[in-house]
Design a protein around this motif. Structure first.
Motif, PDB file in Angstrom:
ATOM      1  N   LYS A   1     -12.318   8.630  -5.714  1.00 46.56           N
ATOM      2  CA  LYS A   1     -11.458   8.231  -6.828  1.00 46.56           C
ATOM      3  C   LYS A   1     -11.784   6.745  -7.122  1.00 46.56           C
ATOM      4  CE  LYS A   1      -7.600   7.386  -8.805  1.00 46.56           C
ATOM      5  NZ  LYS A   1      -7.374   7.831 -10.273  1.00 46.56           N
TER       6      LYS A   1
ATOM      7  N   HIS B   1       5.015  -0.054  -2.117  1.00 47.79           N
ATOM      8  CA  HIS B   1       3.498  -0.142  -2.092  1.00 47.79           C
ATOM      9  C   HIS B   1       2.975   0.798  -3.436  1.00 47.79           C
ATOM     10  CE1 HIS B   1       3.967  -2.059   1.406  1.00 47.79           C
ATOM     11  NE2 HIS B   1       3.647  -1.303   2.389  1.00 47.79           N
ATOM     12  N   PRO B   2       2.021   0.695  -3.850  1.00 50.72           N
ATOM     13  CA  PRO B   2       1.581   1.673  -4.842  1.00 50.72           C
ATOM     14  C   PRO B   2       0.904   2.899  -4.210  1.00 50.72           C
ATOM     15  CG  PRO B   2      -0.130  -0.009  -4.488  1.00 50.72           C
ATOM     16  CD  PRO B   2       1.125  -0.382  -3.614  1.00 50.72           C
ATOM     17  N   SER B   3       0.785   3.866  -5.168  1.00 49.98           N
ATOM     18  CA  SER B   3       0.466   5.291  -5.044  1.00 49.98           C
ATOM     19  C   SER B   3      -0.625   5.307  -4.107  1.00 49.98           C
ATOM     20  CB  SER B   3       0.276   5.926  -6.130  1.00 49.98           C
ATOM     21  OG  SER B   3       1.639   5.989  -6.825  1.00 49.98           O
ATOM     22  N   PHE B   4      -1.877   4.552  -4.484  1.00 48.57           N
ATOM     23  CA  PHE B   4      -3.137   4.733  -3.996  1.00 48.57           C
ATOM     24  C   PHE B   4      -2.937   4.766  -2.420  1.00 48.57           C
ATOM     25  CE2 PHE B   4      -7.433   3.955  -2.682  1.00 48.57           C
ATOM     26  CZ  PHE B   4      -8.086   5.114  -3.175  1.00 48.57           C
ATOM     27  N   VAL B   5      -2.544   3.638  -1.914  1.00 51.52           N
ATOM     28  CA  VAL B   5      -2.324   3.317  -0.552  1.00 51.52           C
ATOM     29  C   VAL B   5      -1.273   4.184   0.079  1.00 51.52           C
ATOM     30  CG1 VAL B   5      -0.601   1.529  -0.289  1.00 51.52           C
ATOM     31  CG2 VAL B   5      -2.592   1.321   0.906  1.00 51.52           C
ATOM     32  N   MET B   6      -0.368   4.585  -0.539  1.00 53.80           N
ATOM     33  CA  MET B   6       0.703   5.420  -0.075  1.00 53.80           C
ATOM     34  C   MET B   6       0.077   6.907   0.265  1.00 53.80           C
ATOM     35  SD  MET B   6       2.876   3.698   0.928  1.00 53.80           S
ATOM     36  CE  MET B   6       3.925   4.895   1.582  1.00 53.80           C
ATOM     37  N   SER B   7      -0.809   7.209  -0.637  1.00 51.67           N
ATOM     38  CA  SER B   7      -1.594   8.644  -0.590  1.00 51.67           C
ATOM     39  C   SER B   7      -2.196   8.870   0.939  1.00 51.67           C
ATOM     40  CB  SER B   7      -2.425   8.697  -1.556  1.00 51.67           C
ATOM     41  OG  SER B   7      -2.997  10.067  -1.484  1.00 51.67           O
ATOM     42  N   ASN B   8      -2.712   7.392   1.311  1.00 48.60           N
ATOM     43  CA  ASN B   8      -3.294   7.569   2.813  1.00 48.60           C
ATOM     44  C   ASN B   8      -2.311   7.922   3.487  1.00 48.60           C
ATOM     45  OD1 ASN B   8      -6.416   6.550   2.809  1.00 48.60           O
ATOM     46  ND2 ASN B   8      -5.209   5.434   1.124  1.00 48.60           N
ATOM     47  N   SER B   9      -1.152   7.339   3.717  1.00 46.31           N
ATOM     48  CA  SER B   9       0.091   7.160   4.877  1.00 46.31           C
ATOM     49  C   SER B   9       0.584   8.609   4.613  1.00 46.31           C
ATOM     50  CB  SER B   9       1.073   6.200   4.396  1.00 46.31           C
ATOM     51  OG  SER B   9       0.719   4.905   4.411  1.00 46.31           O
TER      52      SER B   9
ATOM     53  N   HIS C   1     -10.027   9.799  -0.204  1.00 47.89           N
ATOM     54  CA  HIS C   1      -9.824   8.515  -1.149  1.00 47.89           C
ATOM     55  C   HIS C   1     -11.001   8.022  -1.764  1.00 47.89           C
ATOM     56  CE1 HIS C   1      -6.007   9.378   0.820  1.00 47.89           C
ATOM     57  NE2 HIS C   1      -5.432   8.924  -0.427  1.00 47.89           N
TER      58      HIS C   1
ATOM     59  N   SER D   1       2.606  -5.595  -2.894  1.00 48.01           N
ATOM     60  CA  SER D   1       4.031  -5.468  -3.079  1.00 48.01           C
ATOM     61  C   SER D   1       4.989  -6.732  -2.670  1.00 48.01           C
ATOM     62  CB  SER D   1       4.791  -4.450  -2.572  1.00 48.01           C
ATOM     63  OG  SER D   1       4.798  -4.233  -1.243  1.00 48.01           O
TER      64      SER D   1
ATOM     65  N   THR E   1      -5.928   5.061   9.044  1.00 44.55           N
ATOM     66  CA  THR E   1      -5.751   5.024   7.510  1.00 44.55           C
ATOM     67  C   THR E   1      -4.211   4.730   7.218  1.00 44.55           C
ATOM     68  OG1 THR E   1      -5.700   7.389   7.615  1.00 44.55           O
ATOM     69  CG2 THR E   1      -7.718   6.503   7.081  1.00 44.55           C
ATOM     70  N   LYS E   2      -3.263   4.815   8.239  1.00 46.39           N
ATOM     71  CA  LYS E   2      -2.024   4.219   7.581  1.00 46.39           C
ATOM     72  C   LYS E   2      -1.663   2.765   7.992  1.00 46.39           C
ATOM     73  CE  LYS E   2       2.505   3.538   7.686  1.00 46.39           C
ATOM     74  NZ  LYS E   2       3.168   2.151   7.936  1.00 46.39           N
TER      75      LYS E   2
ATOM     76  N   GLN F   1       6.179   7.410  -5.215  1.00 48.95           N
ATOM     77  CA  GLN F   1       5.290   7.842  -4.216  1.00 48.95           C
ATOM     78  C   GLN F   1       5.938   9.216  -3.252  1.00 48.95           C
ATOM     79  OE1 GLN F   1       5.884   4.617  -4.792  1.00 48.95           O
ATOM     80  NE2 GLN F   1       4.278   4.676  -6.655  1.00 48.95           N
TER      81      GLN F   1
ATOM     82  N   GLY G   1      -0.921  -2.466   1.261  1.00 47.65           N
ATOM     83  CA  GLY G   1       0.290  -2.237   0.661  1.00 47.65           C
ATOM     84  C   GLY G   1       1.170  -3.609   0.460  1.00 47.65           C
TER      85      GLY G   1
ATOM     86  N   GLU H   1      -2.968   9.042  -8.879  1.00 49.10           N
ATOM     87  CA  GLU H   1      -3.543   7.931  -7.935  1.00 49.10           C
ATOM     88  C   GLU H   1      -3.335   8.405  -6.401  1.00 49.10           C
ATOM     89  OE1 GLU H   1      -5.437   5.192  -9.447  1.00 49.10           O
ATOM     90  OE2 GLU H   1      -4.168   4.141  -7.992  1.00 49.10           O
ATOM     91  N   MET H   2      -3.000   9.604  -6.219  1.00 50.42           N
ATOM     92  CA  MET H   2      -2.834  10.027  -4.892  1.00 50.42           C
ATOM     93  C   MET H   2      -3.768  11.244  -4.582  1.00 50.42           C
ATOM     94  SD  MET H   2       1.452   9.362  -4.606  1.00 50.42           S
ATOM     95  CE  MET H   2       1.458   8.889  -2.719  1.00 50.42           C
ATOM     96  N   PRO H   3      -5.050  10.931  -4.488  1.00 50.59           N
ATOM     97  CA  PRO H   3      -6.075  11.829  -4.248  1.00 50.59           C
ATOM     98  C   PRO H   3      -5.781  12.823  -3.002  1.00 50.59           C
ATOM     99  CG  PRO H   3      -7.228   9.960  -4.311  1.00 50.59           C
ATOM    100  CD  PRO H   3      -5.719   9.649  -4.591  1.00 50.59           C
TER     101      PRO H   3
END
Lengths: 153, 321
Positions: free
Chosen positions: A122, A74-82, A119, B249, B236-237, B73, B245, B42-44
């Motif tokens: 951003k 998965h890309p960074s933005f969505v993983m930042s949430n997790s 989030h 991917s 949010t997960k 990540q 995600g 990208e990870m605010p």
């Protein structure tokens, strides 16, 4: 589950992959041990299986999770949430280590909303703010949480 | 955003801890570091948490073991824990999921990491064990798990020391056999080590659906040894990572592996949970004709009302040759 019987009946050039956490969703061991079927490795995480009648089937990442096996997950933005949830959970576990019992907990909705809030900026989201009147009418605090525990989103 | 409280970039490359890491190629660290710096932008959420807590270091000196895909990540997650003061050790939670440049960058930052792409199952469990126990023989106070492998291993080891005979039962897979062999080996060398480790273990945060299932099962059987956080079911997960995600991917994996044109093909997605919903959208977005299979009538109805054909795997076979 994709069984060996399913795999035997798939059409020529079928592509088979799993995106679940464990590799128990496709019967890969049985495919590897099926007599008369030839396994040809094309490159890492890509195998071709040739059946006696000439049909070919592609198996990705040996039946393990394809997005991480064949790409970068998965890309960074969505993983930042997790991962924000992971970090907040670890902080809470440590802070309340003498309070919590051996049981399974979930993070409070307030923190869930906070993770989402972090989030928004951003990606240029403007959030509407509830007025006191509106909040009173809905029966929720102006600053949240906005939904009851049973709400499913 | 001020970065005054954050660890400066130059301080990251402390150099690897001698003998306390195992990665594919340390020379990949520079590439990994560049990719980590892109990911940070990208990870605010994670960066805001660093900003908020880095000064107080609420996890100062806390031993944290992570078993979670060693990607770029995850490197940002690891360094967030480091900024919060934690003493981190890491392994991947899948033999294929490590990005070697990410692991190299983490090793170069002096953080013990045991992960490379393409481990054998024996190597994988050995890496997991190395992430659990530090060179002084101390175990984790907190565990960050994805799929529950560290939690499983600590519980099985503890139960073995309590006289449980699981390690001598027949194995249903090669992996199960590998786990049992490693447990027996550790038990022979130190028959009380798991009790020692569990004494200081304060909790686990679990990332994914499957691991959460394992935790609830342990809780039902009254076998759970520590408090556990089900992170997966934060909205949010699971409503984001699992859905958006996978939407991103899945086709990425298919394209990089085979690059066969998806448009116009028939694609069968087994299951219409969050991951299934993302996967179906991912394939439909490429113009595939998507069919769903489901065991749950609610999810089956959702899929049908979203416009997907819903049928059994058997019905999709042998009709389109």
């Amino acid at each position: 589950m994709i069984t060996i019987e399913h795999l035997k009946k798939m059409k020529d050039q079928a592509v088979v992959a799993n995106i679940g956490h464990f590799d128990n969703e496709i019967q890969v061991d049985k495919l590897n041990n099926l007599s008369g079927v030839k396994r040809v490795n094309i490159k890492p995480q890509l195998d071709k299986y040739v059946f006696p009648d000439g049909r070919e089937l592609f198996l990705l990442a040996e039946g393990r999770l394809v997005n991480l096996g064949c790409a970068t997950g998965h890309p960074s933005f969505v993983m930042s949430n997790s991962f924000s949830n992971q970090t907040l959970a670890a902080l809470d576990l440590w802070k309340n280590r003498s309070v919590y019992k051996p049981a399974v907990y979930v993070l409070p909705k307030k923190l869930d909303e906070e993770v989402a809030r972090l989030h928004l900026e951003k990606i240029g989201v403007k959030l509407t703010k509830l007025s006191k009147d509106q909040a009173d009418y809905l029966g929720v605090p102006v600053e949240g949480p906005f939904k009851p525990e049973h709400y499913r989103y | 955003m001020s970065t005054a409280t954050l660890t400066p970039k130059s301080a990251r490359n402390r150099g690897p801890k001698a003998g306390d890491y195992k990665v594919k190629d340390l020379a990949l660290a520079e590439l990994g570091r560049k990719e980590i710096e892109i990911a940070e932008k990208e990870m605010p959420g994670l960066m805001a948490i660093r900003e908020k807590y880095a000064k107080d270091k609420p996890l100062a000196g806390v031993r944290v073991t992570g078993s979670l895909h060693m990607t770029i990540q995850t490197a940002v997650l690891i360094e967030t824990f480091v900024d919060l003061g934690a003493d981190v050790r890491w392994a991947s939670c899948n033999i294929f999921s490590t990005q070697d440049q990410a692991a190299a960058a983490i090793a170069a930052a002096g953080i013990p990491v045991f992960a490379w792409k393409g481990e054998s199952l024996e190597e994988y469990w050995d890496c997991t064990w190395k992430a659990i126990v530090n060179p002084e023989g101390k175990g984790p106070q907190l565990v960050i798990d994805d799929g529950g492998d560290v939690t499983l291993f600590l519980h099985k080891g503890y139960e073995l020391e309590e006289g449980d005979g699981w390690v001598n039962t027949p194995s249903s897979s090669h992996e199960e056999k590998v786990i049992k062999e490693l447990l027996k080996k550790i038990h022979k060398e130190n028959p009380y080590i798991f009790h020692e480790l569990v004494k200081e273990w304060k909790g686990v945060a679990e990332e994914t659906t499957t691991g959460v299932h394992r935790l609830y099962r342990l809780q039902e059987q009254a076998k759970l040894l520590v408090p556990a956080f089900n992170v997966n079911d934060s909205v949010t997960k699971s409503k984001f990572d699992n859905l958006y995600g996978c939407r991103h991917s899945l086709v990425d994996g298919l394209n990089r592996a085979l690059d066969v044109m998806i448009s116009g093909k028939v694609a069968v997605v087994c299951g219409y949970g969050d991951v299934g919903k993302g996967s179906a959208q991912s394939l439909r977005g490429q113009g595939a004709r998507v069919i769903i299979t489901e065991i749950d009538p609610i999810n089956a109805l959702q899929a049908a009302m979203e416009g997907y054909e819903v049928t059994t795997v058997e019905d999709t076979l042998g009709t389109r040759t």
